[in-house]
Design a protein around this motif. Structure first.
Motif, PDB file in Angstrom:
ATOM      1  N   LYS A   1      36.079 -50.905  31.843  1.00  0.00           N
ATOM      2  CA  LYS A   1      37.260 -50.082  31.897  1.00  0.00           C
ATOM      3  C   LYS A   1      36.872 -48.866  31.409  1.00  0.00           C
ATOM      4  CE  LYS A   1      40.641 -53.489  30.471  1.00  0.00           C
ATOM      5  NZ  LYS A   1      41.790 -54.062  29.688  1.00  0.00           N
ATOM      6  N   VAL A   2      37.202 -47.564  32.192  1.00  0.00           N
ATOM      7  CA  VAL A   2      36.439 -46.313  31.849  1.00  0.00           C
ATOM      8  C   VAL A   2      37.471 -45.428  32.065  1.00  0.00           C
ATOM      9  CG1 VAL A   2      34.950 -44.672  32.832  1.00  0.00           C
ATOM     10  CG2 VAL A   2      34.492 -46.796  33.171  1.00  0.00           C
ATOM     11  N   ARG A   3      37.553 -44.655  30.848  1.00  0.00           N
ATOM     12  CA  ARG A   3      38.767 -43.658  30.545  1.00  0.00           C
ATOM     13  C   ARG A   3      38.018 -42.299  30.332  1.00  0.00           C
ATOM     14  NH1 ARG A   3      39.923 -47.723  26.898  1.00  0.00           N
ATOM     15  NH2 ARG A   3      42.148 -48.810  27.336  1.00  0.00           N
ATOM     16  N   ASN A   4      38.732 -40.978  30.629  1.00  0.00           N
ATOM     17  CA  ASN A   4      38.397 -39.774  30.106  1.00  0.00           C
ATOM     18  C   ASN A   4      38.518 -39.734  28.665  1.00  0.00           C
ATOM     19  OD1 ASN A   4      39.500 -39.633  33.097  1.00  0.00           O
ATOM     20  ND2 ASN A   4      38.370 -37.344  32.547  1.00  0.00           N
ATOM     21  N   ALA A   5      37.529 -39.321  27.881  1.00  0.00           N
ATOM     22  CA  ALA A   5      37.541 -39.333  26.351  1.00  0.00           C
ATOM     23  C   ALA A   5      38.845 -38.393  25.821  1.00  0.00           C
ATOM     24  CB  ALA A   5      36.165 -38.494  26.168  1.00  0.00           C
ATOM     25  N   ILE A   6      38.955 -37.450  26.427  1.00  0.00           N
ATOM     26  CA  ILE A   6      40.189 -36.593  25.973  1.00  0.00           C
ATOM     27  C   ILE A   6      41.608 -37.455  26.120  1.00  0.00           C
ATOM     28  CG2 ILE A   6      39.228 -34.424  26.524  1.00  0.00           C
ATOM     29  CD1 ILE A   6      40.946 -34.229  28.973  1.00  0.00           C
ATOM     30  N   ASP A   7      41.668 -38.481  27.015  1.00  0.00           N
ATOM     31  CA  ASP A   7      42.860 -39.055  27.109  1.00  0.00           C
ATOM     32  C   ASP A   7      42.620 -40.567  26.250  1.00  0.00           C
ATOM     33  OD1 ASP A   7      45.273 -39.182  28.290  1.00  0.00           O
ATOM     34  OD2 ASP A   7      44.693 -40.906  29.652  1.00  0.00           O
ATOM     35  N   ASP A   8      41.654 -40.711  25.647  1.00  0.00           N
ATOM     36  CA  ASP A   8      41.203 -42.062  24.742  1.00  0.00           C
ATOM     37  C   ASP A   8      41.856 -41.778  23.502  1.00  0.00           C
ATOM     38  OD1 ASP A   8      40.529 -44.454  23.640  1.00  0.00           O
ATOM     39  OD2 ASP A   8      38.717 -44.315  24.973  1.00  0.00           O
ATOM     40  N   GLU A   9      43.184 -42.403  23.211  1.00  0.00           N
ATOM     41  CA  GLU A   9      43.531 -42.343  21.873  1.00  0.00           C
ATOM     42  C   GLU A   9      42.942 -42.622  20.605  1.00  0.00           C
ATOM     43  OE1 GLU A   9      47.433 -44.344  22.129  1.00  0.00           O
ATOM     44  OE2 GLU A   9      48.416 -42.738  23.690  1.00  0.00           O
ATOM     45  N   ARG A  10      41.787 -43.577  20.848  1.00  0.00           N
ATOM     46  CA  ARG A  10      41.021 -44.137  19.818  1.00  0.00           C
ATOM     47  C   ARG A  10      40.189 -43.095  19.370  1.00  0.00           C
ATOM     48  NH1 ARG A  10      38.801 -49.169  23.309  1.00  0.00           N
ATOM     49  NH2 ARG A  10      38.457 -47.210  24.585  1.00  0.00           N
ATOM     50  N   LEU A  11      39.698 -42.021  20.103  1.00  0.00           N
ATOM     51  CA  LEU A  11      39.089 -41.085  19.684  1.00  0.00           C
ATOM     52  C   LEU A  11      39.682 -40.029  18.949  1.00  0.00           C
ATOM     53  CD1 LEU A  11      36.491 -40.702  22.522  1.00  0.00           C
ATOM     54  CD2 LEU A  11      36.228 -41.805  20.593  1.00  0.00           C
ATOM     55  N   ARG A  12      40.851 -39.761  18.945  1.00  0.00           N
ATOM     56  CA  ARG A  12      41.831 -38.940  18.447  1.00  0.00           C
ATOM     57  C   ARG A  12      41.996 -39.376  16.800  1.00  0.00           C
ATOM     58  NH1 ARG A  12      46.889 -38.878  22.903  1.00  0.00           N
ATOM     59  NH2 ARG A  12      45.480 -38.124  24.499  1.00  0.00           N
ATOM     60  N   PRO A  13      41.713 -38.173  16.016  1.00  0.00           N
ATOM     61  CA  PRO A  13      42.001 -38.455  14.495  1.00  0.00           C
ATOM     62  C   PRO A  13      43.244 -38.925  14.225  1.00  0.00           C
ATOM     63  CG  PRO A  13      41.760 -36.163  14.964  1.00  0.00           C
ATOM     64  CD  PRO A  13      41.487 -36.816  16.294  1.00  0.00           C
ATOM     65  N   GLN A  14      43.411 -40.111  13.387  1.00  0.00           N
ATOM     66  CA  GLN A  14      44.596 -40.770  13.060  1.00  0.00           C
ATOM     67  C   GLN A  14      45.257 -39.548  11.781  1.00  0.00           C
ATOM     68  OE1 GLN A  14      45.716 -43.227  14.720  1.00  0.00           O
ATOM     69  NE2 GLN A  14      44.252 -43.023  16.192  1.00  0.00           N
ATOM     70  N   PRO A  15      46.412 -39.235  11.859  1.00  0.00           N
ATOM     71  CA  PRO A  15      47.172 -38.869  10.953  1.00  0.00           C
ATOM     72  C   PRO A  15      47.412 -39.601   9.698  1.00  0.00           C
ATOM     73  CG  PRO A  15      48.681 -39.273  12.584  1.00  0.00           C
ATOM     74  CD  PRO A  15      47.548 -39.825  12.851  1.00  0.00           C
ATOM     75  N   SER A  16      47.142 -38.863   8.524  1.00  0.00           N
ATOM     76  CA  SER A  16      47.402 -39.498   7.322  1.00  0.00           C
ATOM     77  C   SER A  16      48.955 -39.573   6.996  1.00  0.00           C
ATOM     78  CB  SER A  16      47.000 -38.834   6.141  1.00  0.00           C
ATOM     79  OG  SER A  16      47.222 -37.458   5.962  1.00  0.00           O
ATOM     80  N   ILE A  17      49.439 -40.696   6.481  1.00  0.00           N
ATOM     81  CA  ILE A  17      50.795 -41.051   6.392  1.00  0.00           C
ATOM     82  C   ILE A  17      51.152 -40.956   4.862  1.00  0.00           C
ATOM     83  CG2 ILE A  17      52.704 -42.877   6.398  1.00  0.00           C
ATOM     84  CD1 ILE A  17      51.191 -44.082   8.615  1.00  0.00           C
ATOM     85  N   ASP A  18      51.933 -39.926   4.457  1.00  0.00           N
ATOM     86  CA  ASP A  18      52.782 -39.712   3.270  1.00  0.00           C
ATOM     87  C   ASP A  18      53.625 -40.999   2.948  1.00  0.00           C
ATOM     88  OD1 ASP A  18      53.888 -38.942   0.793  1.00  0.00           O
ATOM     89  OD2 ASP A  18      54.431 -36.995   1.669  1.00  0.00           O
ATOM     90  N   PRO A  19      53.251 -41.477   1.642  1.00  0.00           N
ATOM     91  CA  PRO A  19      53.802 -42.774   1.003  1.00  0.00           C
ATOM     92  C   PRO A  19      55.324 -42.547   1.059  1.00  0.00           C
ATOM     93  CG  PRO A  19      51.791 -42.333  -0.202  1.00  0.00           C
ATOM     94  CD  PRO A  19      52.221 -41.104   0.867  1.00  0.00           C
ATOM     95  N   SER A  20      55.532 -41.377   0.884  1.00  0.00           N
ATOM     96  CA  SER A  20      57.336 -41.102   0.735  1.00  0.00           C
ATOM     97  C   SER A  20      57.928 -41.325   2.031  1.00  0.00           C
ATOM     98  CB  SER A  20      57.605 -39.406   0.270  1.00  0.00           C
ATOM     99  OG  SER A  20      57.094 -38.809   1.387  1.00  0.00           O
ATOM    100  N   PHE A  21      57.130 -41.206   3.258  1.00  0.00           N
ATOM    101  CA  PHE A  21      57.588 -41.317   4.561  1.00  0.00           C
ATOM    102  C   PHE A  21      57.861 -42.681   4.663  1.00  0.00           C
ATOM    103  CE2 PHE A  21      55.453 -37.206   6.288  1.00  0.00           C
ATOM    104  CZ  PHE A  21      56.584 -36.651   5.347  1.00  0.00           C
ATOM    105  N   THR A  22      57.199 -43.765   4.151  1.00  0.00           N
ATOM    106  CA  THR A  22      57.340 -45.251   4.309  1.00  0.00           C
ATOM    107  C   THR A  22      58.252 -45.850   3.663  1.00  0.00           C
ATOM    108  OG1 THR A  22      55.701 -45.796   2.609  1.00  0.00           O
ATOM    109  CG2 THR A  22      54.905 -45.445   4.933  1.00  0.00           C
ATOM    110  N   GLY A  23      59.027 -45.209   2.728  1.00  0.00           N
ATOM    111  CA  GLY A  23      60.172 -45.944   1.981  1.00  0.00           C
ATOM    112  C   GLY A  23      59.519 -46.530   0.641  1.00  0.00           C
ATOM    113  N   GLU A  24      58.615 -46.243   0.285  1.00  0.00           N
ATOM    114  CA  GLU A  24      57.765 -47.263  -0.562  1.00  0.00           C
ATOM    115  C   GLU A  24      57.566 -46.212  -2.009  1.00  0.00           C
ATOM    116  OE1 GLU A  24      54.273 -49.131   0.424  1.00  0.00           O
ATOM    117  OE2 GLU A  24      55.357 -50.519   2.117  1.00  0.00           O
ATOM    118  N   ASP A  25      57.562 -46.583  -3.095  1.00  0.00           N
ATOM    119  CA  ASP A  25      57.420 -45.630  -4.161  1.00  0.00           C
ATOM    120  C   ASP A  25      55.910 -45.599  -4.570  1.00  0.00           C
ATOM    121  OD1 ASP A  25      60.110 -45.063  -4.595  1.00  0.00           O
ATOM    122  OD2 ASP A  25      60.533 -46.560  -5.871  1.00  0.00           O
TER     123      ASP A  25
END
Length: 238
Positions: free
Chosen positions: A196-220
């Motif tokens: 399977k061949v993709r364009n790198a700009i369209d490959d989500e696995r190469l995009r930096p994953q955003p950090s998740i604020d713990p307050s957004f998950t509902g956990e203290d």
């Protein structure tokens, strides 16, 4: 010259002219046929996806590239969706030997192995799954045993439907045929290869994953000063 001789000469001239026209037409047809082949090949080369041309040039043995089936979707110029190419082939040899042949060919062709954290493969799969990158493209290589290898009935002995359920041989019969004495033939060798061949700009696995604020998950979040001795001395509000 008589009138009869003149008419005969005119007939001969017309016959020669028709023959000449036939030869000219035949020559034009032959030229058109000869020129059509390179023109067709040129148009096919110009319109064929260069990625498949690159895959065709991989230095893999003939036994590792049989029954090739290509599929493509999306736009080559990434209009709305970028192009996604997929190739499935069959190999005559084991998945281990086949994967090694393809990996060596990819390295020789300038591909670099890469593995984003936890994203190659996208999910746990059987066999050998590796990810590669070259220039603006990413490539997934999956080599595995054919689907028939997981068949629970594969390799079981064949049963004669006319045989006695008790297992006793029929009195009127001699030795049973050979195909009733031996197990079923195992015709599930080889392996299956998916590319399977993709364009790198369209490959989500190469995009930096955003950090998740713990307050957004509902956990203290955990207390920061869990070991602070002054925390126990702080009076609680009444």
């Amino acid at each position: 010259m008589s009138t009869f001789d003149g008419a005969r000469s005119e007939v001969r001239r017309q016959i020669r002219e028709k023959k000449r026209l036939r030869l000219v037409a035949l020559a034009l047809v032959l030229v058109a046929l000869v020129a059509a082949v390179p023109v067709y090949m040129g148009i096919r080369t110009a319109t064929r996806d260069p990625v498949f041309t690159s895959l065709d040039s991989l230095a893999v043995p003939a036994w590792a590239a049989e029954q090739t089936v290509d599929g493509v979707s999306g736009s080559r110029w990434c209009l709305i969706d970028c192009r996604f190419r997929e190739r499935n082939v069959e190999s005559q040899r084991s998945p281990v030997e086949t994967a090694q042949a393809y990996q060596q060919a990819l390295v020789a062709d300038g591909w670099r192995s890469w593995k984003p954290a936890g994203y190659c493969p996208e999910q746990p799969v059987e066999g050998s799954y590796t990810c590669w990158q070259r220039d603006e493209l990413t490539l997934d290589l999956w080599v595995r045993a054919p689907a028939c290898a997981a068949d629970p009935l594969r390799g079981r002995p064949t049963v004669d439907p006319t045989a006695d359920p008790s297992g006793a041989p029929p009195e009127s019969a001699g030795e049973p045929p050979a195909d009733q004495q031996l197990p079923g033939t195992d015709e599930c060798d080889g392996s299956v290869v998916s590319v399977k061949v993709r364009n790198a700009i369209d490959d989500e696995r190469l995009r930096p994953q955003p950090s998740i604020d713990p307050s957004f998950t509902g956990e203290d979040p955990d207390p920061i000063f869990t070991d602070d001795p002054l925390q126990e001395l702080t009076p609680s509000p009444s």
